[in-house]
Structures are given as C-alpha cells and as structure tokens.
Design a protein around this motif. Sequence first.
Motif, PDB file in Angstrom:
ATOM      1  N   LEU A 132      44.240  -8.948 -16.892  1.00  0.00           N
ATOM      2  CA  LEU A 132      43.676  -8.054 -17.883  1.00  0.00           C
ATOM      3  C   LEU A 132      42.368  -7.320 -18.136  1.00  0.00           C
ATOM      4  CD1 LEU A 132      44.262 -11.886 -19.557  1.00  0.00           C
ATOM      5  CD2 LEU A 132      45.734  -9.893 -19.830  1.00  0.00           C
ATOM      6  N   VAL A 133      42.530  -7.490 -17.236  1.00  0.00           N
ATOM      7  CA  VAL A 133      40.834  -6.409 -16.777  1.00  0.00           C
ATOM      8  C   VAL A 133      41.342  -5.560 -15.891  1.00  0.00           C
ATOM      9  CG1 VAL A 133      38.191  -6.360 -16.215  1.00  0.00           C
ATOM     10  CG2 VAL A 133      39.702  -8.157 -17.782  1.00  0.00           C
ATOM     11  N   PRO A 134      41.961  -4.361 -16.474  1.00  0.00           N
ATOM     12  CA  PRO A 134      42.083  -3.178 -15.301  1.00  0.00           C
ATOM     13  C   PRO A 134      40.785  -2.417 -14.734  1.00  0.00           C
ATOM     14  CG  PRO A 134      43.088  -2.566 -17.614  1.00  0.00           C
ATOM     15  CD  PRO A 134      42.517  -3.387 -17.579  1.00  0.00           C
ATOM     16  N   PRO A 135      40.839  -2.127 -13.073  1.00  0.00           N
ATOM     17  CA  PRO A 135      41.982  -1.554 -12.413  1.00  0.00           C
ATOM     18  C   PRO A 135      42.378  -3.702 -12.443  1.00  0.00           C
ATOM     19  CG  PRO A 135      40.002  -1.427 -11.509  1.00  0.00           C
ATOM     20  CD  PRO A 135      39.496  -1.171 -12.715  1.00  0.00           C
ATOM     21  N   PHE A 136      43.953  -3.371 -11.585  1.00  0.00           N
ATOM     22  CA  PHE A 136      43.582  -5.004 -11.336  1.00  0.00           C
ATOM     23  C   PHE A 136      43.497  -5.629 -10.116  1.00  0.00           C
ATOM     24  CE2 PHE A 136      47.406  -7.171  -8.692  1.00  0.00           C
ATOM     25  CZ  PHE A 136      46.874  -8.715  -9.350  1.00  0.00           C
ATOM     26  N   GLU A 137      42.222  -5.812  -9.603  1.00  0.00           N
ATOM     27  CA  GLU A 137      41.242  -6.139  -9.130  1.00  0.00           C
ATOM     28  C   GLU A 137      40.571  -8.218  -8.604  1.00  0.00           C
ATOM     29  OE1 GLU A 137      37.868  -4.133  -8.813  1.00  0.00           O
ATOM     30  OE2 GLU A 137      39.367  -1.699  -8.278  1.00  0.00           O
ATOM     31  N   PRO A 138      41.697  -8.562  -8.066  1.00  0.00           N
ATOM     32  CA  PRO A 138      41.881  -9.730  -7.397  1.00  0.00           C
ATOM     33  C   PRO A 138      41.167  -9.861  -6.143  1.00  0.00           C
ATOM     34  CG  PRO A 138      43.908  -9.482  -6.693  1.00  0.00           C
ATOM     35  CD  PRO A 138      43.214  -8.196  -7.626  1.00  0.00           C
ATOM     36  N   ARG A 139      40.629 -11.284  -6.407  1.00  0.00           N
ATOM     37  CA  ARG A 139      39.146 -11.309  -5.245  1.00  0.00           C
ATOM     38  C   ARG A 139      40.351 -11.009  -3.724  1.00  0.00           C
ATOM     39  NH1 ARG A 139      36.309 -17.397  -5.111  1.00  0.00           N
ATOM     40  NH2 ARG A 139      37.964 -17.612  -6.150  1.00  0.00           N
ATOM     41  N   GLN A 292      28.212  -8.208   3.341  1.00  0.00           N
ATOM     42  CA  GLN A 292      29.673  -7.636   3.303  1.00  0.00           C
ATOM     43  C   GLN A 292      30.263  -8.538   3.133  1.00  0.00           C
ATOM     44  OE1 GLN A 292      30.848  -5.234   4.291  1.00  0.00           O
ATOM     45  NE2 GLN A 292      29.496  -3.529   4.032  1.00  0.00           N
ATOM     46  N   LEU A 293      29.471 -10.329   3.333  1.00  0.00           N
ATOM     47  CA  LEU A 293      30.166 -11.232   2.658  1.00  0.00           C
ATOM     48  C   LEU A 293      30.509 -11.954   1.385  1.00  0.00           C
ATOM     49  CD1 LEU A 293      28.494 -14.296   5.519  1.00  0.00           C
ATOM     50  CD2 LEU A 293      31.069 -13.792   5.541  1.00  0.00           C
ATOM     51  N   ILE A 294      29.181 -11.881   0.707  1.00  0.00           N
ATOM     52  CA  ILE A 294      29.703 -11.040  -0.973  1.00  0.00           C
ATOM     53  C   ILE A 294      30.347  -9.902  -1.073  1.00  0.00           C
ATOM     54  CG2 ILE A 294      27.745 -10.678  -3.129  1.00  0.00           C
ATOM     55  CD1 ILE A 294      25.787 -10.987  -1.427  1.00  0.00           C
ATOM     56  N   LEU A 295      30.572  -8.900  -0.512  1.00  0.00           N
ATOM     57  CA  LEU A 295      31.763  -8.168  -1.080  1.00  0.00           C
ATOM     58  C   LEU A 295      32.678  -8.205  -0.560  1.00  0.00           C
ATOM     59  CD1 LEU A 295      29.836  -4.443   0.097  1.00  0.00           C
ATOM     60  CD2 LEU A 295      30.399  -5.295  -2.462  1.00  0.00           C
ATOM     61  N   ASN A 296      33.325  -9.240   0.581  1.00  0.00           N
ATOM     62  CA  ASN A 296      34.047  -9.485   0.588  1.00  0.00           C
ATOM     63  C   ASN A 296      34.989 -11.180  -0.600  1.00  0.00           C
ATOM     64  OD1 ASN A 296      35.226  -7.684   2.726  1.00  0.00           O
ATOM     65  ND2 ASN A 296      33.977  -8.628   4.472  1.00  0.00           N
ATOM     66  N   ARG A 297      33.806 -11.878  -0.258  1.00  0.00           N
ATOM     67  CA  ARG A 297      33.903 -13.226  -0.735  1.00  0.00           C
ATOM     68  C   ARG A 297      33.732 -13.315  -2.249  1.00  0.00           C
ATOM     69  NH1 ARG A 297      31.374 -17.485   3.029  1.00  0.00           N
ATOM     70  NH2 ARG A 297      32.596 -17.255   5.006  1.00  0.00           N
ATOM     71  N   LEU A 298      32.984 -12.046  -2.657  1.00  0.00           N
ATOM     72  CA  LEU A 298      33.067 -12.323  -4.165  1.00  0.00           C
ATOM     73  C   LEU A 298      33.695 -10.883  -4.878  1.00  0.00           C
ATOM     74  CD1 LEU A 298      31.300 -14.435  -2.825  1.00  0.00           C
ATOM     75  CD2 LEU A 298      29.757 -14.834  -5.383  1.00  0.00           C
ATOM     76  N   GLY A 299      33.804  -9.839  -4.243  1.00  0.00           N
ATOM     77  CA  GLY A 299      33.990  -8.586  -5.091  1.00  0.00           C
ATOM     78  C   GLY A 299      32.923  -7.952  -5.968  1.00  0.00           C
ATOM     79  N   ARG A 300      32.291  -9.313  -5.303  1.00  0.00           N
ATOM     80  CA  ARG A 300      30.916  -8.064  -6.484  1.00  0.00           C
ATOM     81  C   ARG A 300      30.294  -6.970  -5.349  1.00  0.00           C
ATOM     82  NH1 ARG A 300      32.124  -8.701 -11.895  1.00  0.00           N
ATOM     83  NH2 ARG A 300      33.320 -10.446 -11.556  1.00  0.00           N
ATOM     84  N   GLU A 315       9.329  -5.564   7.225  1.00  0.00           N
ATOM     85  CA  GLU A 315       9.811  -4.974   5.684  1.00  0.00           C
ATOM     86  C   GLU A 315      11.331  -5.809   5.726  1.00  0.00           C
ATOM     87  OE1 GLU A 315      11.896  -0.554   4.892  1.00  0.00           O
ATOM     88  OE2 GLU A 315      10.387  -0.593   6.459  1.00  0.00           O
ATOM     89  N   ARG A 316      11.655  -6.234   4.875  1.00  0.00           N
ATOM     90  CA  ARG A 316      12.794  -6.703   4.442  1.00  0.00           C
ATOM     91  C   ARG A 316      13.669  -6.479   3.435  1.00  0.00           C
ATOM     92  NH1 ARG A 316       9.150 -11.278   4.773  1.00  0.00           N
ATOM     93  NH2 ARG A 316      10.095 -12.809   6.987  1.00  0.00           N
ATOM     94  N   ALA A 317      14.917  -6.669   3.272  1.00  0.00           N
ATOM     95  CA  ALA A 317      15.650  -6.090   2.661  1.00  0.00           C
ATOM     96  C   ALA A 317      15.911  -7.016   1.317  1.00  0.00           C
ATOM     97  CB  ALA A 317      17.305  -6.113   2.785  1.00  0.00           C
ATOM     98  N   ILE A 318      16.072  -6.695   0.071  1.00  0.00           N
ATOM     99  CA  ILE A 318      16.004  -6.870  -0.936  1.00  0.00           C
ATOM    100  C   ILE A 318      17.217  -6.608  -1.606  1.00  0.00           C
ATOM    101  CG2 ILE A 318      15.424  -7.679  -3.170  1.00  0.00           C
ATOM    102  CD1 ILE A 318      12.920  -6.868  -2.548  1.00  0.00           C
ATOM    103  N   LEU A 319      18.483  -7.755  -2.150  1.00  0.00           N
ATOM    104  CA  LEU A 319      19.529  -7.716  -1.765  1.00  0.00           C
ATOM    105  C   LEU A 319      19.746  -7.914  -3.691  1.00  0.00           C
ATOM    106  CD1 LEU A 319      22.269  -8.184   0.627  1.00  0.00           C
ATOM    107  CD2 LEU A 319      20.745  -6.958   0.216  1.00  0.00           C
ATOM    108  N   LEU A 320      20.489  -7.308  -4.875  1.00  0.00           N
ATOM    109  CA  LEU A 320      20.697  -7.482  -6.101  1.00  0.00           C
ATOM    110  C   LEU A 320      22.523  -7.578  -6.267  1.00  0.00           C
ATOM    111  CD1 LEU A 320      19.318  -7.580  -9.191  1.00  0.00           C
ATOM    112  CD2 LEU A 320      19.059  -5.771  -8.914  1.00  0.00           C
ATOM    113  N   VAL A 321      22.542  -8.581  -6.759  1.00  0.00           N
ATOM    114  CA  VAL A 321      23.997  -8.657  -7.062  1.00  0.00           C
ATOM    115  C   VAL A 321      23.940  -9.775  -8.646  1.00  0.00           C
ATOM    116  CG1 VAL A 321      24.048 -10.909  -5.413  1.00  0.00           C
ATOM    117  CG2 VAL A 321      26.035  -9.584  -6.628  1.00  0.00           C
ATOM    118  N   ALA A 322      25.119  -9.285  -9.411  1.00  0.00           N
ATOM    119  CA  ALA A 322      25.266  -9.971 -10.963  1.00  0.00           C
ATOM    120  C   ALA A 322      27.004 -10.123 -10.346  1.00  0.00           C
ATOM    121  CB  ALA A 322      25.523  -8.940 -11.859  1.00  0.00           C
ATOM    122  N   VAL A 323      26.707 -12.247 -10.764  1.00  0.00           N
ATOM    123  CA  VAL A 323      28.109 -12.632 -10.855  1.00  0.00           C
ATOM    124  C   VAL A 323      28.340 -13.340 -11.921  1.00  0.00           C
ATOM    125  CG1 VAL A 323      27.216 -12.783  -7.732  1.00  0.00           C
ATOM    126  CG2 VAL A 323      26.828 -14.824  -9.243  1.00  0.00           C
TER     127      VAL A 323
END
Length: 361
Positions: A132-139, A292-300, A315-323
């Motif tokens: 229902l939400v183009p493009p068709f992108e299931p996890r 990479q885990l978030i991209l592969n598992r959640l598709g976000r 120095e550290r990485a700060i990742l920002l993601v909406a779920v």
Amino acid sequence: MSEHTPEPAQTPESESDAVPTTTEQADVWHYRGYHLRPSEFATAMVHFYRGEMSRANVWRQRLDSTTNWAVVTTGATLSFAFSAPNNIHILIPINTLLITLFLIIEARRYRYYELWSYRLRLLETDLFAAMLVPPFEPRPKWATLLAESLLTPHFTISIWEAIGRRFRRNYQYIYIVLAFTWCIKIYLHPFPLQSWDAFLRRAAVGPIPGEVILAAGILFNATIFAIGWLTTGLTQASGEVLQPSDLPLPARLAHRLGELATNLIEDGAPALFQPHDQIAYIITDKGEEVAQLILNRLGRGVTALRGTGMYTGKERAILLVAVHPEQVRELKRSVYTADPNAFLILNPAHEVVGRGFQAPS
C-alpha cells in the motif's frame, strides 16, 4: 536475499518496462526448477493468511470460553454463598483457587493465539502494508522470520507475560469481586457483626483460625496482583491492539491525562493511547556495525553524526534513526548485538514526515 524470499517490486522506468517479456522476468520465486509468478505467489500468501486468520480466531474463541467459565463459576458461587448458612463462605476462597486455574489455562491458550497472531502480523506489516505504500519495500528478512516460525514453531511470549496480560484484561476484576464479597459475607451473614474479634471468629474454617484465613487471603491476592502488574513491561506480544507499555500505571496516569488535555487543546481529539513514532539516538564506538544491522533488520535509514565524550575526550559515532513503535524491540536487539556498551536514547516523536512515515502535506 535468499532465493526463496520474494523480491521487492521495482518501479518501472517506462511503460514497456512494466510488462515482463519472458517467463523468467515474471518469476518472483524459483527453486530447483519450480517457478512461481507474482500472481501465484500473491494467491498463495492470501490463502496462507486466511488459514492463519482462521486458526487465530479459533484460539481467540477459546480465550473467551475460559473467561466465560470464570464469570459463570463466580456468579454461581456467590449466589449460592449468599443464600446458604454462614459456614458456606469457604466456597469463595475455593472458587478463587478455581479462577486461578482458569487464568493459567487461559494464559496457555493466549500463548498459542499469539503464535498465530505473530505470523499474521508479519504478513500484514511486511507484505500487505508494504504493497500500500509505494515503492513496495518489505523488510529484507520478513520471509525468513515467517519461514522460521513455520519450520520451528515456538511461543513468542513467556508464560508470565501471558498471565499478566489476561489478568489485567479480565481476571483482576473477578479477584476484586471475590475478595469484596467474601468480606461482605463474613460481616453480614447471618447477622451484622459488632467487633473485629467476632469477624475473625466467623472467618475461621474448622480448626483453622480466622487470622490464618485472612492472612492467607491477603498474601494470595497481593501475590497475584503483583504478578499481574509487575509484568506490564513485558512487550513481546504482537496480537493486542493496545500494547502493555501504552497502558497507564497509576503513577503515570496523571501525567498521561495532562498530555491528553494539552493535545485536546492544541490538536483536537486524538486517540487516547495512540503510540508515537520513536526517535533514537545511539552513541557507540561501533557505528558502522550498528548502522548495518539497523539497515538490514529494520529497513530504516540511519544518519551518522560525530560527537566527543566530554568526560573521556573520546570521539564516538552518534546515530540518528526514526522507527515505528513496533520496531523498538528489534532496534534494541540490533544495537546491543553489535555493541553491548552502546548508549541508547529513545524519545517519542510528535510527527515524522518522510519516506516510510507520514507523507508531506
């Protein structure tokens, strides 16, 4: 993507691209010489969905049957207890134990219901909703998760979460009624009492003193209510419309009512317990692995920022993601799989506009 996992539909560049020119191009699934066209795959998924829905409905009806047993048994016990002599009040504690047995049976049935519901939710969220939400992108791994559930069925929630959920939905009210009516029965029948000592004498059962009966009743009810409410934080179940984390505990009720009043003034009349999308800030030394885990598992999508710890100077990485709310559990699992020492901050988002969330107005 495995060869038996359906691939996301691609948006055609032109009208000619939309029509496959060969049988191979039309295949969505092939293995050992077998080929399944998109229409055949969709038909198979629809029939599978109908079968799982039928099975879930059967177990849902079994849940209702167990609740009906508890309600009818309680009604019959109370009617008989109040129409019989004083010593019959022992029926109420006995019925309380019977109700506990019904609760355990219903919790076991609820775990089976959640198994079928889990499969339905995978189809609904990652196949039908994705259409229902183009493009068709299931996890990427939704079909793998579904296949694992079919090959090695296992309960998706613990027995404690099942007991807690059914207790909060129905059984806590039955326990309250039974405890209240036992006290009324002792006090009123066959005539009203005038002292606390008389109450304890009337509560006695044979050689067991009233003090022991009263203490056992308080301890039992305190234990069952503690189990019912201390399991509120368990959120593995996916079949309930209202998640336990969305149910306000007494300590949070005033705060939630204040939020509701503010929303009513600013935005009209929103749903009372509608969960919000979540914004996650992840502070980690392993930004690439976590992303990479978030991209592969959640598709976000993940946005990486750079930050410096003021205490360590590192120095550290700060990742920002909406779920979405239902992805929070998988997000936590992914983050701490890659980096057990990561620091995760979750904030509810009033509104998220963009691909995979709300369309721009």
